[in-house]
Motif scaffolding. Structure first.
Motif, PDB file in Angstrom:
ATOM      1  N   GLU A 168      32.129  29.622  47.618  1.00  0.00           N
ATOM      2  CA  GLU A 168      31.163  28.696  48.195  1.00  0.00           C
ATOM      3  C   GLU A 168      30.675  29.289  49.505  1.00  0.00           C
ATOM      4  N   LYS A 169      29.387  29.233  49.707  1.00  0.00           N
ATOM      5  CA  LYS A 169      28.771  29.816  50.897  1.00  0.00           C
ATOM      6  C   LYS A 169      29.419  29.276  52.178  1.00  0.00           C
ATOM      7  N   GLY A 170      29.871  30.192  53.041  1.00  0.00           N
ATOM      8  CA  GLY A 170      30.449  29.829  54.326  1.00  0.00           C
ATOM      9  C   GLY A 170      31.894  29.372  54.285  1.00  0.00           C
ATOM     10  N   GLU A 171      32.513  29.368  53.105  1.00  0.00           N
ATOM     11  CA  GLU A 171      33.898  28.897  52.966  1.00  0.00           C
ATOM     12  C   GLU A 171      34.879  30.070  52.899  1.00  0.00           C
ATOM     13  N   THR A 172      35.990  29.949  53.613  1.00  0.00           N
ATOM     14  CA  THR A 172      37.039  30.962  53.575  1.00  0.00           C
ATOM     15  C   THR A 172      37.634  31.037  52.171  1.00  0.00           C
ATOM     16  N   ASN A 173      37.922  32.251  51.728  1.00  0.00           N
ATOM     17  CA  ASN A 173      38.481  32.484  50.412  1.00  0.00           C
ATOM     18  C   ASN A 173      39.389  33.706  50.492  1.00  0.00           C
ATOM     19  N   THR A 174      40.061  34.001  49.414  1.00  0.00           N
ATOM     20  CA  THR A 174      40.914  35.186  49.348  1.00  0.00           C
ATOM     21  C   THR A 174      40.389  36.097  48.249  1.00  0.00           C
ATOM     22  N   LEU A 175      40.108  37.346  48.604  1.00  0.00           N
ATOM     23  CA  LEU A 175      39.679  38.371  47.656  1.00  0.00           C
ATOM     24  C   LEU A 175      40.926  39.098  47.172  1.00  0.00           C
ATOM     25  N   ALA A 193      46.376  44.716  39.652  1.00  0.00           N
ATOM     26  CA  ALA A 193      46.581  45.764  38.646  1.00  0.00           C
ATOM     27  C   ALA A 193      47.876  45.459  37.908  1.00  0.00           C
ATOM     28  N   LYS A 194      47.833  45.587  36.586  1.00  0.00           N
ATOM     29  CA  LYS A 194      49.039  45.319  35.785  1.00  0.00           C
ATOM     30  C   LYS A 194      49.105  46.280  34.612  1.00  0.00           C
ATOM     31  N   GLU A 195      50.263  46.281  33.959  1.00  0.00           N
ATOM     32  CA  GLU A 195      50.497  47.068  32.739  1.00  0.00           C
ATOM     33  C   GLU A 195      50.380  48.577  32.961  1.00  0.00           C
ATOM     34  N   PHE A 196      50.681  49.059  34.181  1.00  0.00           N
ATOM     35  CA  PHE A 196      50.571  50.496  34.425  1.00  0.00           C
ATOM     36  C   PHE A 196      51.946  51.145  34.556  1.00  0.00           C
ATOM     37  N   ASN A 197      51.931  52.435  34.295  1.00  0.00           N
ATOM     38  CA  ASN A 197      53.136  53.228  34.345  1.00  0.00           C
ATOM     39  C   ASN A 197      52.694  54.686  34.441  1.00  0.00           C
ATOM     40  N   PRO A 198      53.152  55.510  35.320  1.00  0.00           N
ATOM     41  CA  PRO A 198      54.217  55.322  36.298  1.00  0.00           C
ATOM     42  C   PRO A 198      53.781  54.409  37.449  1.00  0.00           C
ATOM     43  N   PRO A 199      54.753  54.029  38.293  1.00  0.00           N
ATOM     44  CA  PRO A 199      54.478  53.033  39.321  1.00  0.00           C
ATOM     45  C   PRO A 199      53.691  53.513  40.540  1.00  0.00           C
ATOM     46  N   ASN A 200      53.457  54.801  40.679  1.00  0.00           N
ATOM     47  CA  ASN A 200      52.701  55.272  41.844  1.00  0.00           C
ATOM     48  C   ASN A 200      51.217  54.953  41.663  1.00  0.00           C
ATOM     49  N   ILE A 201      50.718  54.050  42.524  1.00  0.00           N
ATOM     50  CA  ILE A 201      49.348  53.562  42.424  1.00  0.00           C
ATOM     51  C   ILE A 201      48.867  53.190  43.829  1.00  0.00           C
ATOM     52  N   GLU A 202      47.568  53.254  44.031  1.00  0.00           N
ATOM     53  CA  GLU A 202      46.986  52.837  45.305  1.00  0.00           C
ATOM     54  C   GLU A 202      45.816  51.908  45.026  1.00  0.00           C
ATOM     55  N   LEU A 203      45.822  50.741  45.658  1.00  0.00           N
ATOM     56  CA  LEU A 203      44.740  49.766  45.558  1.00  0.00           C
ATOM     57  C   LEU A 203      44.116  49.621  46.943  1.00  0.00           C
ATOM     58  N   GLN A 204      42.795  49.717  47.032  1.00  0.00           N
ATOM     59  CA  GLN A 204      42.096  49.588  48.312  1.00  0.00           C
ATOM     60  C   GLN A 204      40.872  48.710  48.131  1.00  0.00           C
ATOM     61  N   LEU A 205      40.775  47.628  48.902  1.00  0.00           N
ATOM     62  CA  LEU A 205      39.624  46.732  48.855  1.00  0.00           C
ATOM     63  C   LEU A 205      38.522  47.237  49.771  1.00  0.00           C
ATOM     64  N   TYR A 206      37.272  47.041  49.327  1.00  0.00           N
ATOM     65  CA  TYR A 206      36.096  47.512  50.068  1.00  0.00           C
ATOM     66  C   TYR A 206      35.047  46.409  50.146  1.00  0.00           C
ATOM     67  N   PRO A 233      36.180  50.408  53.597  1.00  0.00           N
ATOM     68  CA  PRO A 233      37.501  49.865  53.285  1.00  0.00           C
ATOM     69  C   PRO A 233      37.953  48.814  54.298  1.00  0.00           C
ATOM     70  N   PHE A 234      38.651  47.809  53.798  1.00  0.00           N
ATOM     71  CA  PHE A 234      39.324  46.848  54.679  1.00  0.00           C
ATOM     72  C   PHE A 234      40.610  47.513  55.146  1.00  0.00           C
ATOM     73  N   SER A 235      40.812  47.579  56.448  1.00  0.00           N
ATOM     74  CA  SER A 235      42.034  48.210  56.968  1.00  0.00           C
ATOM     75  C   SER A 235      43.176  47.210  57.101  1.00  0.00           C
ATOM     76  N   ASP A 236      42.863  45.929  57.012  1.00  0.00           N
ATOM     77  CA  ASP A 236      43.882  44.914  57.243  1.00  0.00           C
ATOM     78  C   ASP A 236      44.241  44.094  56.003  1.00  0.00           C
ATOM     79  N   ALA A 237      44.026  44.652  54.822  1.00  0.00           N
ATOM     80  CA  ALA A 237      44.388  43.951  53.586  1.00  0.00           C
ATOM     81  C   ALA A 237      45.908  43.927  53.431  1.00  0.00           C
ATOM     82  N   ASN A 238      46.394  42.940  52.735  1.00  0.00           N
ATOM     83  CA  ASN A 238      47.821  42.786  52.463  1.00  0.00           C
ATOM     84  C   ASN A 238      48.111  43.219  51.036  1.00  0.00           C
ATOM     85  N   GLN A 239      49.388  43.469  50.761  1.00  0.00           N
ATOM     86  CA  GLN A 239      49.772  43.896  49.420  1.00  0.00           C
ATOM     87  C   GLN A 239      51.101  43.261  49.046  1.00  0.00           C
TER      88      GLN A 239
END
Length: 112
Positions: free
Chosen positions: A32-39, A43-56, A61-67
């Motif tokens: 909704e326009k002007g409303e706070t939300n979470t982006l 990622a699921k069903e992957f193997n091996p476990p080494n993976i990198e996710l970065q939001l843009y 890039p967002f430098s303060d994203a959580n994981q």
């Protein structure tokens, strides 16, 4: 020592059955326009476990994203989520860059 042995065993198991991630980029609630939300980038069903996710946002890039912590299902395939709270804008393209097994794919958030 025991932890190293467990990680080594897990690594060998993962190397035997590689699979690419299934990725979805979405918001926690309808946008909704002007409303706070979470982006989120999930990622699921992957193997091996080494993976990198970065939001843009518009290619920056967002430098303060959580994981979340990396976790796995009973089938030994892994899942991981990266997320950030924001006020989405209609004129901004949001995406998630996922790097797994040396390959990077870009997934986009569907617009308003």
């Amino acid at each position: 020592m025991m932890r190293s042995l467990i990680l080594l065993s897990l690594g060998l198991l993962c190397a035997a059955n590689p699979s690419p991630p299934q990725v979805v980029v979405y918001t926690y609630k309808p946008m909704e326009k002007g409303e706070t939300n979470t982006l989120l980038c999930h990622a699921k069903e992957f193997n091996p476990p080494n993976i990198e996710l970065q939001l843009y946002a518009d290619g920056n890039p967002f430098s303060d994203a959580n994981q979340t912590d990396l976790s796995f299902e009973s089938n030994w395939k892994f899942k991981l989520t990266t997320f950030i709270e924001l006020i989405p804008r209609e004129d901004v393209e949001y995406s998630c860059h996922v790097t797994h097994m040396g390959r990077t794919n870009i997934y986009k958030l569907e617009s308003f």
